[in-house]
Design a protein around this motif. Structure first.
Motif, PDB file in Angstrom:
ATOM      1  N   ALA A 198       0.722  -1.288   0.074  1.00 12.60           N
ATOM      2  CA  ALA A 198      -0.039  -0.035  -0.085  1.00 12.60           C
ATOM      3  C   ALA A 198       0.768   1.361  -0.068  1.00 12.60           C
ATOM      4  N   THR A 199       2.164   1.139   0.696  1.00 13.29           N
ATOM      5  CA  THR A 199       3.124   2.256   0.666  1.00 13.29           C
ATOM      6  C   THR A 199       3.347   2.777  -0.801  1.00 13.29           C
ATOM      7  N   LEU A 200       3.545   1.758  -1.619  1.00 11.10           N
ATOM      8  CA  LEU A 200       3.910   1.940  -2.994  1.00 11.10           C
ATOM      9  C   LEU A 200       2.850   2.701  -3.698  1.00 11.10           C
ATOM     10  N   LEU A 201       1.684   2.437  -3.366  1.00 17.79           N
ATOM     11  CA  LEU A 201       0.492   3.049  -4.046  1.00 17.79           C
ATOM     12  C   LEU A 201       0.578   4.396  -3.795  1.00 17.79           C
ATOM     13  N   LYS A 202       0.714   4.803  -2.492  1.00 18.44           N
ATOM     14  CA  LYS A 202       0.922   6.133  -1.889  1.00 18.44           C
ATOM     15  C   LYS A 202       2.034   6.946  -2.696  1.00 18.44           C
ATOM     16  N   ASP A 203       3.178   6.186  -2.778  1.00 19.97           N
ATOM     17  CA  ASP A 203       4.467   6.719  -3.426  1.00 19.97           C
ATOM     18  C   ASP A 203       4.179   7.248  -4.836  1.00 19.97           C
ATOM     19  N   THR A 204       3.243   6.664  -5.415  1.00 16.30           N
ATOM     20  CA  THR A 204       3.096   6.943  -6.843  1.00 16.30           C
ATOM     21  C   THR A 204       2.119   8.400  -7.058  1.00 16.30           C
ATOM     22  N   GLY A 205       1.592   8.778  -5.929  1.00 12.97           N
ATOM     23  CA  GLY A 205       0.755   9.902  -5.770  1.00 12.97           C
ATOM     24  C   GLY A 205      -0.630   9.626  -6.074  1.00 12.97           C
ATOM     25  N   ASP A 206      -1.258   8.341  -5.790  1.00 13.02           N
ATOM     26  CA  ASP A 206      -2.563   7.999  -5.980  1.00 13.02           C
ATOM     27  C   ASP A 206      -3.156   8.156  -4.384  1.00 13.02           C
ATOM     28  N   GLU A 207      -4.307   8.294  -4.237  1.00 17.53           N
ATOM     29  CA  GLU A 207      -4.978   8.271  -2.987  1.00 17.53           C
ATOM     30  C   GLU A 207      -4.900   6.860  -2.349  1.00 17.53           C
ATOM     31  N   PRO A 208      -4.065   6.826  -1.307  1.00 22.85           N
ATOM     32  CA  PRO A 208      -3.945   5.413  -0.551  1.00 22.85           C
ATOM     33  C   PRO A 208      -5.051   4.908   0.085  1.00 22.85           C
ATOM     34  N   ASP A 209      -5.517   3.773  -0.418  1.00 20.53           N
ATOM     35  CA  ASP A 209      -6.573   2.934   0.180  1.00 20.53           C
ATOM     36  C   ASP A 209      -6.341   1.604   0.246  1.00 20.53           C
ATOM     37  N   ALA A 210      -5.850   1.076   1.460  1.00 21.98           N
ATOM     38  CA  ALA A 210      -5.167  -0.312   1.361  1.00 21.98           C
ATOM     39  C   ALA A 210      -6.284  -1.305   1.165  1.00 21.98           C
ATOM     40  N   SER A 211      -7.388  -0.872   1.353  1.00 22.45           N
ATOM     41  CA  SER A 211      -8.734  -1.920   1.294  1.00 22.45           C
ATOM     42  C   SER A 211      -8.947  -2.106  -0.087  1.00 22.45           C
ATOM     43  N   SER A 212      -8.739  -1.288  -1.106  1.00 22.69           N
ATOM     44  CA  SER A 212      -9.348  -1.382  -2.403  1.00 22.69           C
ATOM     45  C   SER A 212      -8.165  -1.580  -3.450  1.00 22.69           C
ATOM     46  N   ALA A 213      -8.423  -2.344  -4.260  1.00 22.33           N
ATOM     47  CA  ALA A 213      -7.518  -2.580  -5.681  1.00 22.33           C
ATOM     48  C   ALA A 213      -7.760  -1.497  -6.532  1.00 22.33           C
ATOM     49  N   ARG A 214      -6.376  -0.860  -7.084  1.00 26.20           N
ATOM     50  CA  ARG A 214      -6.448   0.014  -7.809  1.00 26.20           C
ATOM     51  C   ARG A 214      -5.687  -0.023  -9.025  1.00 26.20           C
ATOM     52  N   LEU A 215      -5.862   0.391 -10.207  1.00 23.36           N
ATOM     53  CA  LEU A 215      -5.024   0.473 -11.455  1.00 23.36           C
ATOM     54  C   LEU A 215      -5.011   1.729 -11.970  1.00 23.36           C
ATOM     55  N   LEU A 216      -3.813   1.834 -12.450  1.00 19.66           N
ATOM     56  CA  LEU A 216      -3.329   3.007 -13.005  1.00 19.66           C
ATOM     57  C   LEU A 216      -2.694   2.799 -14.544  1.00 19.66           C
ATOM     58  N   PHE A 217      -3.075   3.333 -15.340  1.00 20.51           N
ATOM     59  CA  PHE A 217      -2.398   3.429 -16.784  1.00 20.51           C
ATOM     60  C   PHE A 217      -1.463   4.292 -16.868  1.00 20.51           C
ATOM     61  N   CYS A 218      -0.225   3.878 -17.156  1.00 24.76           N
ATOM     62  CA  CYS A 218       0.807   4.846 -17.181  1.00 24.76           C
ATOM     63  C   CYS A 218       1.483   5.021 -18.363  1.00 24.76           C
ATOM     64  N   HIS A 219       1.206   6.617 -18.996  1.00 26.02           N
ATOM     65  CA  HIS A 219       1.651   6.793 -20.413  1.00 26.02           C
ATOM     66  C   HIS A 219       3.126   7.109 -20.495  1.00 26.02           C
ATOM     67  N   CYS A 220       3.868   5.767 -20.475  1.00 21.75           N
ATOM     68  CA  CYS A 220       5.386   6.044 -20.713  1.00 21.75           C
ATOM     69  C   CYS A 220       5.896   6.031 -21.910  1.00 21.75           C
ATOM     70  N   GLN A 221       5.297   5.733 -22.955  1.00 22.27           N
ATOM     71  CA  GLN A 221       5.645   5.567 -24.277  1.00 22.27           C
ATOM     72  C   GLN A 221       6.471   6.919 -24.927  1.00 22.27           C
ATOM     73  N   GLN A 222       5.577   8.136 -24.245  1.00 20.39           N
ATOM     74  CA  GLN A 222       6.085   9.366 -25.176  1.00 20.39           C
ATOM     75  C   GLN A 222       6.933   9.892 -24.212  1.00 20.39           C
ATOM     76  N   ALA A 223       7.449   9.432 -22.935  1.00 16.07           N
ATOM     77  CA  ALA A 223       8.201   9.950 -22.034  1.00 16.07           C
ATOM     78  C   ALA A 223       9.714   9.706 -22.441  1.00 16.07           C
ATOM     79  N   THR A 224      10.264  10.374 -23.189  1.00 15.89           N
ATOM     80  CA  THR A 224      11.502   9.932 -23.812  1.00 15.89           C
ATOM     81  C   THR A 224      12.709  10.496 -23.027  1.00 15.89           C
ATOM     82  N   ASP A 225      12.468  11.232 -21.921  1.00 11.81           N
ATOM     83  CA  ASP A 225      13.805  11.677 -21.076  1.00 11.81           C
ATOM     84  C   ASP A 225      13.345  11.117 -19.875  1.00 11.81           C
TER      85      ASP A 225
END
Length: 836
Positions: A198-225
């Motif tokens: 759960a702490t890793l979820l918080k580190d990503t900037g998402d709202e931490p809620d240890a009781s609920s599953a979360r999915l984040l789509f990360c748009h990394c393909q365009q991040a060239t830097d």
């Protein structure tokens, strides 16, 4: 016919049953039981199987075997077989001989062992399917425990692929199974990353809620830097196979779709998945700004609605030009709604709250009703505001006028030899009135080579107007390559503005090289297209040594450019030219159109301002007809007026006598003039102010507006002759005449104080901001989702192209400043002055 329907119904039900049964043919959902020898001999290379080895089934193992049997069909969908291996009592091999081994399930790929599972970890179908797929998709789904591990994976993906980051409270849950089943399909397209921290979820900037599953789509393909973070779009629904698949499908759709067909016929992934589609109405002049606004909005609505850019130029829309947004819902038979919105926040609210659509339309209907009521009310105290308000329904023909933005302004200055720019504010009444005249100018100059008419809405593009030092609205400037812009300070009517634009095409002053050229210039030999705008030619004559006077004359020419044609001659034979007109250099030669005589004037003062003042004074008519347009020029003289009011043209006798009087006045002690009430109806009001009622016409009046304000009326029983007028003026000078009235000494001010627009924007209407505003968190780099399929009539932009564009420009903020220049805001400003 009813009998036929009855016969068809059971047949159709049978077909459905067969269709549901076909996938099960050739396979079985019953748990297979094999001996060790049979099991290992049946293993095939590349095929996965889950095996449970047992001597005999104890009561404690019975629930596990039930769950294993229930998972057979689910695992068969992924090509995984499930087998119960019955071990002989005498078998002491690795899988049958040890008691601990009998408490595990084994996952094989071919004859290679992939993973051992404790039976207590496979407690139901969800946990069995989730853990088995998790083991098989080792490369497709990475498990991380620390932020460093996550960042390493993210950095490795930047510029190559996107990432699906999932948090589940525990493995083996229904959410874990759903993620694994989707990863089985999309694992080669996106990199899946799983964590239970759960702490890793918080580190990503998402709202931490240890009781609920979360999915984040990360748009990394365009991040060239490497230093550029991957933008994240959360799945806001529960983690089910359908919801995850739908979310990934939306992430793969184009961020903004460009539409070149009837919007009623457009179908996108969003509409197919039950989401609305928002159209941003655009035009070619503001395409770049509209595109950025659409991209900004699309990021805010990602996963909630689609965004399309609809060009007015390519689609003949039968909608009001003031509409700037359209909304299409996935519901069948519901027409597209065209709306007028202020900013992207309103669009987001519109998507999230469907009831707002009806509310906005009701508000617009109420505004229309209010406008109809206002039309029947008393006139507004500001006549310009009233005229614009009553005529605002009429669409102006602005096709000939190029609309400029921050991006197109500087490039447009290079398109033509002469670019005319109207800087205006689209909520301000005078600006809108001038825009009407400007449209008429564009129609008059249609087809004239080398002249480009354009406009900048300073309400939408304040940066351009600030850079160009525009401090008031409206402002008109003319730009020529390699020269300083020329500002227009004259009357804002069509005729005056057209004349200024055309005369400014000629160099001022025009340098003449021979006496023949100078003589031709004085005869009015100019390009034919200038003949209707040319009135008086001014020629400066200088000797070659008079450098100071020449420089002053050139500076005066830059000030008077567009208002008068000026030439200069400074060759060796300049003395011969000037002597022909009885003057010596430095001198001015004035040739009025229609008058063959040339007036020679010696230049006693050699400063630019003195030359400008002298030319302006000499250009005034000797006996002018006073109009609204030219009155300011004569008021600047600050001299008394001798005005002959008439109802139509004055008679030849009066005209001859007044002209004789005007020419005989030394140094123009007063301004002899006349006013035609038919051409200038405001003269009726002037006479009422002088005499309470309009006297019989014609009437000759003396008024000194700058000293005392006394009004004298010429005796009506006397004829208007030079002698009678001079005699009467002598009596006035001696104080022998009694004034008919005396004007008030109060300043002529508007009936109400002027608008304090800055205060209005800062207090009463804080939403009308000239600066771009941002949402919290929008400072992240903009990237694009993966592309997807669309109709051939829809042009799509690849994610790479869209992302690069988004990085190069700043966020456009929330203003919808595209095709319909935020008319909602301007119409709110169109209240009566007294109400404000």
């Amino acid at each position: 016919m009813p009998a036929q329907k009855d016969r068809w119904f059971p047949s159709f039900s049978f077909l459905l049953f067969c269709a549901s049964f076909i996938p099960m043919l050739g396979s079985t959902s019953v748990l297979q039981e094999l001996s060790p020898q049979e099991y290992f001999s049946s293993l095939q290379a590349g095929r996965a199987s889950l095996a449970y080895f047992s001597h005999n089934v104890s009561p404690g193992a019975q629930p596990f075997l039930e769950q294993i049997e229930n998972s057979v069909e689910a695992l068969q969908d992924y090509g995984i077989s499930v087998v119960k291996v019955n071990c002989p009592k005498e078998d002491v091999s690795r899988y049958c001989g040890k008691e601990n081994a009998l408490r595990k399930a084994y996952l094989f790929r071919g004859n290679m062992l992939i993973r051992e599972f404790p039976t207590d970890a496979l407690f139901d179908v969800n946990s069995i399917v989730a853990n088995v797929l998790f083991a098989l998709l080792f490369n497709e789904v990475k498990y991380v425990e620390t932020l460093t591990d996550l960042q390493n994976i993210e950095n490795a993906l930047k510029g190559r692929s996107n990432m699906v980051f999932v948090y589940v409270p525990a493995t083996g849950t229904a959410e874990h199974r759903a993620v694994m089943e989707v990863a089985f399909v999309y694992g080669t397209v996106h990199q899946f990353v799983l964590t239970t921290e759960a702490t890793l979820l918080k580190d990503t900037g998402d709202e931490p809620d240890a009781s609920s599953a979360r999915l984040l789509f990360c748009h990394c393909q365009q991040a060239t830097d490497v230093a550029q973070p991957c933008r994240k779009t959360p799945l806001e629904q529960d983690l089910t196979v359908l919801n995850i698949h739908r979310h990934l499908k939306l992430m793969g759709a184009p961020l903004v779709t460009e539409v070149a067909e009837d919007p009623e016929k457009v179908s996108t992934v969003h509409l197919q998945l039950g989401l609305p589609l928002v159209f941003i109405l655009s035009q070619k002049e503001t395409y770049e700004a509209d595109r950025r606004t659409a991209e900004f909005l699309a990021w805010q609505l990602l996963g909630k609605a689609g965004v399309a850019l609809l060009s007015r130029d390519l689609v003949g829309l039968n909608v009001l030009l003031r509409s700037n947004v359209a909304l299409k819902t996935p519901d069948e038979g519901v027409p597209i709604k065209y709306l007028v919105l202020e900013d992207t926040d309103e669009v987001i609210t519109l998507v999230e709250d469907k009831s707002k659509v009806e509310q906005i339309q009701e508000d617009e209907d109420e505004e229309d009703e209010d406008e109809k009521e206002n039309d029947n009310q008393d006139v507004q105290d500001d006549q310009v505001v009233e005229a614009v308000s009553r005529d605002k329904k009429r669409e102006l023909p602005l096709e000939q006028i190029l609309t400029l933005t921050e991006e197109t302004f500087h490039s447009a200055m290079l398109k033509a030899a002469q670019t005319v720019v109207l800087f205006y504010a689209s909520w301000e009444a005078v600006s809108l009135a001038v825009l009407q005249s400007y449209a008429e100018v564009a129609d008059h100059l249609k087809g004239v080579q080398g002249v480009l008419l354009s406009r900048v809405n300073c309400w939408d593009w304040p940066g351009v107007c600030t850079t160009e030092n525009v401090t008031q609205f409206p402002t008109i400037k003319i730009y020529k390559k390699g020269e300083q812009p020329l500002m227009y300070n004259g009357m804002l009517g069509t005729e005056e503005l057209t004349s200024f634009i055309m005369l400014s095409r000629v160099s001022c002053p025009l340098k003449l090289m021979t006496i023949d050229e100078a003589e031709g210039y004085l005869r009015g030999e100019l390009p034919s297209e200038l003949s209707s705008y040319h009135h008086t030619s001014v020629l400066g004559v200088f000797s070659t040594a008079m450098s100071k006077a020449k420089e002053a004359f050139i500076e005066a020419g830059s000030i008077l450019s567009g208002h008068v044609t000026m030439g200069m001659y400074f060759e060796d034979d300049a003395l011969a030219l000037s002597r022909k007109y009885a003057v010596s250099p430095p001198a001015l030669l004035l040739a009025r159109s229609g008058d063959r005589s040339v007036e020679g004037i010696a230049l006693s003062k050699e400063s630019a301002q003195d030359i400008v003042q002298m030319i302006r004074y000499r250009l005034l008519d000797t006996f002018p007809e006073i109009t609204v347009q030219n009155l300011p020029h004569y008021l600047q003289l600050r001299k008394p007026f001798l005005i002959l009011f008439s109802d139509g043209d004055i008679g030849q006798l009066e005209s001859k006598e007044m002209l004789k009087l005007a020419k005989g006045i030394p140094q123009q002690a007063f301004v002899p003039c006349w006013l035609n009430l038919r051409n200038t109806p405001v003269g009726h009001g002037v006479l009422k102010a002088y005499f309470a009622t309009v006297p019989s016409l014609p009437v000759l009046v003396w008024v000194n507006l700058h000293a005392g304000g006394q009004v004298f009326k010429f005796p009506p029983e006397q004829s208007v002759t030079e002698t009678n007028i001079l005699s009467w003026l002598e009596k006035l000078k001696a104080g022998l005449e009694i004034p008919s009235s005396t004007l008030s000494e109060e300043d002529w001010k508007p009936p109400l104080p002027a608008y304090d627009f800055l205060q209005m924007m800062d207090t009463t209407a804080p939403e009308f901001t000239l600066r771009a505003s941002y949402r919290h968190g929008d400072g992240q780099e903009q990237q694009q989702p993966e592309g997807s399929e669309e109709k051939a009539t829809v042009r799509e932009e690849t994610p790479e192209e869209a992302g690069v564009k988004a990085e190069k420009v700043q966020s456009p903020g929330r203003d919808l400043r595209g095709t319909a220049p935020r008319l909602a805001g301007r119409e709110k400003q169109a209240k009566r002055h007294s109400e404000l």
